[in-house]
Design a protein around this motif. Structure first.
Motif, mmCIF file in Angstrom:
data_model
loop_
_atom_site.group_PDB
_atom_site.id
_atom_site.type_symbol
_atom_site.label_atom_id
_atom_site.label_comp_id
_atom_site.label_asym_id
_atom_site.label_seq_id
_atom_site.Cartn_x
_atom_site.Cartn_y
_atom_site.Cartn_z
ATOM 1 N N THR A 168 95.444 43.383 -23.475
ATOM 2 C CA THR A 168 94.111 43.358 -22.408
ATOM 3 C C THR A 168 93.628 45.372 -21.553
ATOM 4 O O THR A 168 92.576 45.365 -22.113
ATOM 5 C CB THR A 168 94.746 42.952 -20.978
ATOM 6 O OG1 THR A 168 95.905 42.225 -20.390
ATOM 7 C CG2 THR A 168 94.250 43.030 -19.769
ATOM 8 N N GLY A 171 91.307 45.810 -24.323
ATOM 9 C CA GLY A 171 90.262 44.810 -25.135
ATOM 10 C C GLY A 171 89.754 44.427 -25.995
ATOM 11 O O GLY A 171 89.185 44.471 -27.156
ATOM 12 N N ILE A 215 86.482 33.179 -29.791
ATOM 13 C CA ILE A 215 86.123 34.476 -29.161
ATOM 14 C C ILE A 215 85.687 34.850 -28.561
ATOM 15 O O ILE A 215 85.471 35.532 -27.532
ATOM 16 C CB ILE A 215 86.959 35.292 -30.976
ATOM 17 C CG1 ILE A 215 88.048 35.610 -31.252
ATOM 18 C CG2 ILE A 215 87.289 37.143 -29.892
ATOM 19 C CD1 ILE A 215 88.429 36.043 -32.021
ATOM 20 N N ARG A 216 83.893 34.767 -29.388
ATOM 21 C CA ARG A 216 82.735 35.028 -28.455
ATOM 22 C C ARG A 216 82.540 34.778 -27.053
ATOM 23 O O ARG A 216 82.488 35.088 -26.001
ATOM 24 C CB ARG A 216 81.385 34.474 -29.355
ATOM 25 C CG ARG A 216 81.374 35.797 -30.429
ATOM 26 C CD ARG A 216 79.690 35.720 -30.877
ATOM 27 N NE ARG A 216 80.142 35.989 -32.395
ATOM 28 C CZ ARG A 216 80.110 34.644 -33.467
ATOM 29 N NH1 ARG A 216 79.914 34.253 -33.644
ATOM 30 N NH2 ARG A 216 79.969 35.777 -34.737
ATOM 31 N N ARG A 218 85.227 33.618 -25.160
ATOM 32 C CA ARG A 218 86.332 33.848 -24.551
ATOM 33 C C ARG A 218 85.606 35.041 -23.386
ATOM 34 O O ARG A 218 85.708 35.320 -22.287
ATOM 35 C CB ARG A 218 87.114 34.146 -25.260
ATOM 36 C CG ARG A 218 88.486 33.140 -24.889
ATOM 37 C CD ARG A 218 89.643 33.439 -25.625
ATOM 38 N NE ARG A 218 89.664 34.542 -25.246
ATOM 39 C CZ ARG A 218 90.515 34.702 -24.094
ATOM 40 N NH1 ARG A 218 91.016 33.744 -23.630
ATOM 41 N NH2 ARG A 218 91.965 35.476 -23.693
ATOM 42 N N ASN A 219 84.745 35.862 -23.822
ATOM 43 C CA ASN A 219 84.592 37.046 -24.522
ATOM 44 C C ASN A 219 83.036 37.235 -23.643
ATOM 45 O O ASN A 219 82.306 37.624 -22.222
ATOM 46 C CB ASN A 219 83.417 38.453 -25.302
ATOM 47 C CG ASN A 219 84.599 38.954 -26.595
ATOM 48 O OD1 ASN A 219 86.161 38.978 -25.268
ATOM 49 N ND2 ASN A 219 84.654 39.230 -27.574
ATOM 50 N N GLU A 220 82.524 36.111 -23.900
ATOM 51 C CA GLU A 220 80.792 35.339 -22.548
ATOM 52 C C GLU A 220 81.574 35.086 -21.061
ATOM 53 O O GLU A 220 81.182 35.726 -20.501
ATOM 54 C CB GLU A 220 80.448 34.483 -22.936
ATOM 55 C CG GLU A 220 79.379 34.869 -23.935
ATOM 56 C CD GLU A 220 79.130 33.322 -25.029
ATOM 57 O OE1 GLU A 220 78.891 33.953 -26.228
ATOM 58 O OE2 GLU A 220 79.115 32.322 -24.718
ATOM 59 N N SER A 223 86.697 37.400 -20.706
ATOM 60 C CA SER A 223 88.169 37.940 -20.762
ATOM 61 C C SER A 223 87.444 39.093 -22.359
ATOM 62 O O SER A 223 87.394 38.722 -22.951
ATOM 63 C CB SER A 223 89.147 36.413 -21.741
ATOM 64 O OG SER A 223 89.156 35.641 -20.456
ATOM 65 N N CYS A 224 88.044 39.792 -22.064
ATOM 66 C CA CYS A 224 87.988 40.857 -22.884
ATOM 67 C C CYS A 224 88.749 41.177 -24.176
ATOM 68 O O CYS A 224 89.109 41.963 -25.541
ATOM 69 C CB CYS A 224 87.857 41.814 -22.259
ATOM 70 S SG CYS A 224 89.482 43.203 -21.917
ATOM 71 N N SER A 226 91.222 39.089 -27.002
ATOM 72 C CA SER A 226 91.761 37.645 -27.358
ATOM 73 C C SER A 226 93.113 37.716 -28.378
ATOM 74 O O SER A 226 93.685 38.685 -29.037
ATOM 75 C CB SER A 226 91.433 36.707 -28.530
ATOM 76 O OG SER A 226 90.266 36.515 -27.280
ATOM 77 N N GLN A 273 84.054 43.760 -32.160
ATOM 78 C CA GLN A 273 85.582 43.986 -30.861
ATOM 79 C C GLN A 273 86.443 44.766 -32.503
ATOM 80 O O GLN A 273 86.907 44.194 -33.674
ATOM 81 C CB GLN A 273 85.933 42.375 -30.613
ATOM 82 C CG GLN A 273 86.408 42.745 -29.321
ATOM 83 C CD GLN A 273 87.075 41.708 -28.907
ATOM 84 O OE1 GLN A 273 86.462 40.198 -28.859
ATOM 85 N NE2 GLN A 273 87.961 41.563 -28.096
#
Ligand code: F6P
Length: 358
Positions: A168, A171, A215-216, A218-220, A223-224, A226, A273
């Motif tokens: 976290t 990120g 993962i993408r 989640r980022n959208e 959530s920075c 994974s 990332q």
């Protein structure tokens, strides 16, 4: 006088000493001074070489919470058991001879899948054998649970918990590689318990594009980071389509130390990332057994003692629907208990949005 030999074989795990103690105490309780227990050193190797000693009652005290095995262990591949190698040793003959030399009424074997194949071989060769299912992999057929699994799942979960905070902060994407050999029980358990976002199991081949998409997304959604819990035996969809030989060759040529590093590379090609890999490895097999495993090992141990008392040889003690039952060695040997892909645990994980990369 009753004479019983005990050995622990294959990879160690938590709860081995608790199980040894369980069977020994169960036998001493019943036979009093009329039982001799022989500790065989380093698994089947000690039986082949004749390395054993008469144990004392005191040897079994103070070991309930101790990790590893007081008897030592080794891996003796089943496929080599009937092969005469350079040392010219007939392993099966030697094991039978040493069993006779100790004048054993029964041999107690604690082990996983490979161990059970040899246990069955010895049983078919006329030895009285009783076994207990141990392994962090939980892949022994015929039992709902092996001892060692729950302790290892706790450790793997702790790893994922700790990774959460650093993932976290930075990120990052973290790939945590979980042991389990060719099955995904441990990864599934630790992955759900640790709140992983993606869980990859050998039973469900993965697609790197799908994982990148998860993962993408989640980022959208904000959530920075994974976290991926990846079984050491995880395979891609392309690999799943290969024949056994082709797969072996492909893995032999793999440029990465393990599947997690390859996956990190695959995801690196698709995402910008930062990615880190964590491999807790044998850490998962170490230390004291958790309360569940201490109790399970004790139950298995005392059930094994009862099989010996009742001369009910040729069986493994197993946990089925909460009860300890005997399962014939011939039924156990050579089978693998994989995670059923339609089981309710996987479904529950899917229901909360965990991806299996498929
Ligand atoms: O079978 C237990 C296990 O820890 C597996 O999860 C793992 O693949 C293997 O043993 C590791 O074997 P070794 O201890 O021989 O490195």
């Amino acid at each position: 006088m009753k004479r019983v030999g005990i050995l622990t074989s294959g990879g160690d795990c938590q709860g081995l000493n608790a199980a040894i103690r369980g069977v020994a105490k169960g036998l001493y309780e019943y036979y009093g001074k009329d039982v001799e227990i022989y500790g065989i050193q380093d698994g089947y190797r000690g039986l082949i070489r004749g390395e054993y000693k008469l144990m004392q009652r005191s040897d079994f005290s103070g070991i309930l919470t101790l990790g590893g095995t007081i008897l030592g262990t080794s891996r003796q591949p089943f496929k080599m058991m009937r092969q005469i190698e350079e040392d010219n040793v007939d392993k099966v003959r030697n094991m039978k001879d040493h069993y006779k030399k100790m004048k054993l009424d029964c041999l107690v074997v604690l082990g996983g899948n490979g161990t059970h194949k040899t246990a069955n071989l010895l049983s078919e060769e006329g030895l009285n054998v009783v076994s207990m299912p141990k392994t962090i992999d939980n892949d022994v057929w015929g039992t709902d649970m092996t001892f060692g699994f729950t302790s290892a799942a706790e450790i793997a979960t702790n790893v994922i918990d700790c990774i959460h905070t650093t993932a976290t902060s930075h990120g990052r994407i973290f790939i945590v590689e979980v042991m389990g050999h060719k099955v995904g029980w441990l990864t599934l358990e630790a992955g759900i318990a640790g709140g992983a976002d993606v869980i990859l199991l050998p039973e469900i081949p993965y697609d790197a594009d799908k994982i990148a998409k998860v993962i993408r997304r989640r980022n959208e959604y904000g959530s920075c980071f994974s976290i991926l819990a990846v079984a050491e035996g995880a395979i891609s969809k392309q690999e799943a389509a290969m024949g056994k030989k082709e797969f072996k060759a492909a893995r032999a040529n793999m440029q990465f130390p393990s599947i997690s590093y390859r996956l990190a590379h695959e995801l690196g090609d698709r995402l910008s990332q930062e990615i880190r890999v964590v491999v807790p490895g044998h850490f998962q097999r170490g230390g004291s057994p958790c309360p569940y495993d201490r109790v399970l090992s004790t139950r298995f141990g005392t059930a094994a003692a009862k099989l010996i008392i009742n001369k009910n040889y040729g069986n493994m003690v197993a946990l089925q629907k909460g009860e300890i039952v005997p399962v014939p060695l011939k039924d156990v040997a050579g089978k693998l208990k994989a995670v059923p892909v339609d089981c309710s645990k996987i479904q529950a994980a899917r229901d909360i949005g965990i991806s299996f990369g498929d």
